[in-house]
Motif scaffolding. Structure first.
Motif, PDB file in Angstrom:
ATOM      1  N   ASN A  35       0.727  -0.974   0.171  1.00  0.00           N
ATOM      2  CA  ASN A  35       0.294  -0.145   0.031  1.00  0.00           C
ATOM      3  C   ASN A  35       0.462   1.053  -0.174  1.00  0.00           C
ATOM      4  N   ASN A  36       1.966   1.179  -0.767  1.00  0.00           N
ATOM      5  CA  ASN A  36       2.472   2.894  -1.220  1.00  0.00           C
ATOM      6  C   ASN A  36       2.343   3.219  -2.056  1.00  0.00           C
ATOM      7  N   GLN A  37       2.508   4.995  -1.826  1.00  0.00           N
ATOM      8  CA  GLN A  37       2.274   5.056  -3.178  1.00  0.00           C
ATOM      9  C   GLN A  37       3.697   6.417  -3.355  1.00  0.00           C
ATOM     10  N   ALA A  38       3.749   6.326  -4.518  1.00  0.00           N
ATOM     11  CA  ALA A  38       5.000   7.252  -5.417  1.00  0.00           C
ATOM     12  C   ALA A  38       4.900   8.132  -6.484  1.00  0.00           C
ATOM     13  N   ASN A  39       5.680   9.693  -6.522  1.00  0.00           N
ATOM     14  CA  ASN A  39       5.224  10.324  -7.951  1.00  0.00           C
ATOM     15  C   ASN A  39       6.461  10.758  -8.430  1.00  0.00           C
ATOM     16  N   ILE A  40       6.672  10.935  -8.659  1.00  0.00           N
ATOM     17  CA  ILE A  40       7.426  11.298  -9.497  1.00  0.00           C
ATOM     18  C   ILE A  40       7.434  12.574 -11.059  1.00  0.00           C
ATOM     19  N   THR A  41       7.499  13.468 -10.929  1.00  0.00           N
ATOM     20  CA  THR A  41       6.924  14.436 -11.983  1.00  0.00           C
ATOM     21  C   THR A  41       8.214  15.298 -12.345  1.00  0.00           C
ATOM     22  N   GLN A  42       8.652  15.648 -13.344  1.00  0.00           N
ATOM     23  CA  GLN A  42      10.231  15.972 -13.445  1.00  0.00           C
ATOM     24  C   GLN A  42       9.645  16.404 -15.258  1.00  0.00           C
ATOM     25  N   SER A  43      10.092  17.763 -15.200  1.00  0.00           N
ATOM     26  CA  SER A  43      10.376  18.648 -16.353  1.00  0.00           C
ATOM     27  C   SER A  43      11.126  19.325 -17.180  1.00  0.00           C
ATOM     28  N   SER A  44      11.675  20.243 -18.092  1.00  0.00           N
ATOM     29  CA  SER A  44      12.585  20.334 -18.504  1.00  0.00           C
ATOM     30  C   SER A  44      14.419  19.473 -18.474  1.00  0.00           C
ATOM     31  N   GLY A  45      15.282  19.146 -18.236  1.00  0.00           N
ATOM     32  CA  GLY A  45      16.029  19.289 -17.960  1.00  0.00           C
ATOM     33  C   GLY A  45      17.142  18.517 -16.793  1.00  0.00           C
ATOM     34  N   ASP A  46      17.709  16.930 -16.759  1.00  0.00           N
ATOM     35  CA  ASP A  46      19.398  17.541 -16.263  1.00  0.00           C
ATOM     36  C   ASP A  46      18.582  17.186 -14.620  1.00  0.00           C
ATOM     37  N   ASN A  47      17.950  16.426 -14.599  1.00  0.00           N
ATOM     38  CA  ASN A  47      16.499  15.860 -13.382  1.00  0.00           C
ATOM     39  C   ASN A  47      16.875  14.917 -12.417  1.00  0.00           C
ATOM     40  N   VAL A  48      17.716  14.566 -10.982  1.00  0.00           N
ATOM     41  CA  VAL A  48      17.432  13.481 -11.119  1.00  0.00           C
ATOM     42  C   VAL A  48      16.528  13.073  -9.598  1.00  0.00           C
ATOM     43  N   GLY A  49      14.729  12.067  -9.199  1.00  0.00           N
ATOM     44  CA  GLY A  49      14.852  11.630  -8.637  1.00  0.00           C
ATOM     45  C   GLY A  49      14.427  10.805  -8.231  1.00  0.00           C
ATOM     46  N   VAL A  50      14.906  10.251  -6.536  1.00  0.00           N
ATOM     47  CA  VAL A  50      14.876   8.955  -5.710  1.00  0.00           C
ATOM     48  C   VAL A  50      14.196   8.722  -5.046  1.00  0.00           C
ATOM     49  N   ILE A  51      13.328   8.043  -4.762  1.00  0.00           N
ATOM     50  CA  ILE A  51      11.786   7.445  -3.894  1.00  0.00           C
ATOM     51  C   ILE A  51      12.549   5.788  -3.511  1.00  0.00           C
ATOM     52  N   TRP A  52      12.529   5.248  -2.102  1.00  0.00           N
ATOM     53  CA  TRP A  52      12.722   4.159  -1.285  1.00  0.00           C
ATOM     54  C   TRP A  52      12.179   4.297  -0.323  1.00  0.00           C
ATOM     55  N   GLN A  53      11.255   3.371  -0.601  1.00  0.00           N
ATOM     56  CA  GLN A  53      10.056   2.533   0.548  1.00  0.00           C
ATOM     57  C   GLN A  53       9.950   1.948   1.077  1.00  0.00           C
ATOM     58  N   VAL A  54       9.910   1.007   2.417  1.00  0.00           N
ATOM     59  CA  VAL A  54      10.153  -0.203   3.021  1.00  0.00           C
ATOM     60  C   VAL A  54       9.537   0.501   4.436  1.00  0.00           C
ATOM     61  N   GLY A  55       8.313  -0.579   3.924  1.00  0.00           N
ATOM     62  CA  GLY A  55       7.465  -0.351   5.022  1.00  0.00           C
ATOM     63  C   GLY A  55       5.898  -0.504   4.498  1.00  0.00           C
ATOM     64  N   ASN A  56       4.485  -0.459   5.188  1.00  0.00           N
ATOM     65  CA  ASN A  56       3.714  -0.325   4.775  1.00  0.00           C
ATOM     66  C   ASN A  56       2.819   1.644   4.174  1.00  0.00           C
ATOM     67  N   ASP A  57       2.154   1.991   3.771  1.00  0.00           N
ATOM     68  CA  ASP A  57       1.200   3.202   3.454  1.00  0.00           C
ATOM     69  C   ASP A  57       2.029   4.445   3.131  1.00  0.00           C
ATOM     70  N   ASN A  58       3.522   4.120   2.925  1.00  0.00           N
ATOM     71  CA  ASN A  58       3.861   5.018   2.908  1.00  0.00           C
ATOM     72  C   ASN A  58       3.979   6.025   1.587  1.00  0.00           C
ATOM     73  N   ALA A  59       3.431   7.583   1.381  1.00  0.00           N
ATOM     74  CA  ALA A  59       3.493   8.570   0.818  1.00  0.00           C
ATOM     75  C   ALA A  59       4.905   9.329   0.394  1.00  0.00           C
ATOM     76  N   ALA A  60       5.252   9.298  -1.001  1.00  0.00           N
ATOM     77  CA  ALA A  60       6.126   9.871  -1.701  1.00  0.00           C
ATOM     78  C   ALA A  60       5.573  11.017  -2.655  1.00  0.00           C
ATOM     79  N   ASN A  61       6.076  11.915  -2.285  1.00  0.00           N
ATOM     80  CA  ASN A  61       6.086  12.871  -3.703  1.00  0.00           C
ATOM     81  C   ASN A  61       7.152  14.135  -4.459  1.00  0.00           C
ATOM     82  N   ILE A  62       7.504  13.548  -5.680  1.00  0.00           N
ATOM     83  CA  ILE A  62       9.339  14.734  -6.503  1.00  0.00           C
ATOM     84  C   ILE A  62       8.355  15.501  -7.114  1.00  0.00           C
ATOM     85  N   SER A  63       8.624  16.531  -7.125  1.00  0.00           N
ATOM     86  CA  SER A  63       8.417  17.816  -8.221  1.00  0.00           C
ATOM     87  C   SER A  63       9.685  18.220  -8.691  1.00  0.00           C
TER      88      SER A  63
END
Length: 131
Positions: free
Chosen positions: A51-79
């Motif tokens: 039940n984890n949720q993760a979203n990464i949205t990247q516009s323009s260039g040269d972006n790095v986004g990393v999400i690590w989720q270990v466990g339950n019911d976590n939510a993470a967003n990178i814009s």
């Protein structure tokens, strides 16, 4: 990881990696560049649990986004709305019911890393905006 990021940037290929182990995990990656001369974006989402949720949205260039989720019911967003000078965001969530949002925009190089450990399920949400 750094070697593969560098190689992908040189080839200017948008790269998104999603790895999931568990039930009912959701992950989404959206990437775009406005010009062909911009370096590629790179994203990596790794979910181990349920039940984890993760979203990464990247516009323009040269972006790095990393999400690590270990466990339950976590939510993470990178814009990331960059300017060609490299944004990097790393989110590490361990435990249950964590909630982190990072938004990066503007000009200049920026890097941020957040680790959230919530073994009781009572972690406060974290929201970070840089511009």
């Amino acid at each position: 990881l750094h070697l593969s990021i560098r190689r992908q940037r040189q080839m200017c290929i948008e790269t998104g990696i999603i790895q999931q182990q568990g039930y009912n995990n959701q992950a989404n990656v959206t990437q775009s560049r406005s010009s062909s001369y911009q370096f590629a974006n790179f994203s990596h989402i790794n979910q181990l649990g349920n039940n984890n949720q993760a979203n990464i949205t990247q516009s323009s260039g040269d972006n790095v986004g990393v999400i690590w989720q270990v466990g339950n019911d976590n939510a993470a967003n990178i814009s990331q709305q960059g300017n060609n000078l490299s944004f990097r965001a790393d989110i590490h969530q361990l435990g249950i019911s964590g909630d982190i949002s990072i938004s990066q925009s503007g000009s200049g190089q920026r890097s941020i890393s957040v680790e959230q450990q919530s073994y009781s399920g009572n972690a406060r949400p974290v929201a970070i905006d840089t511009y």
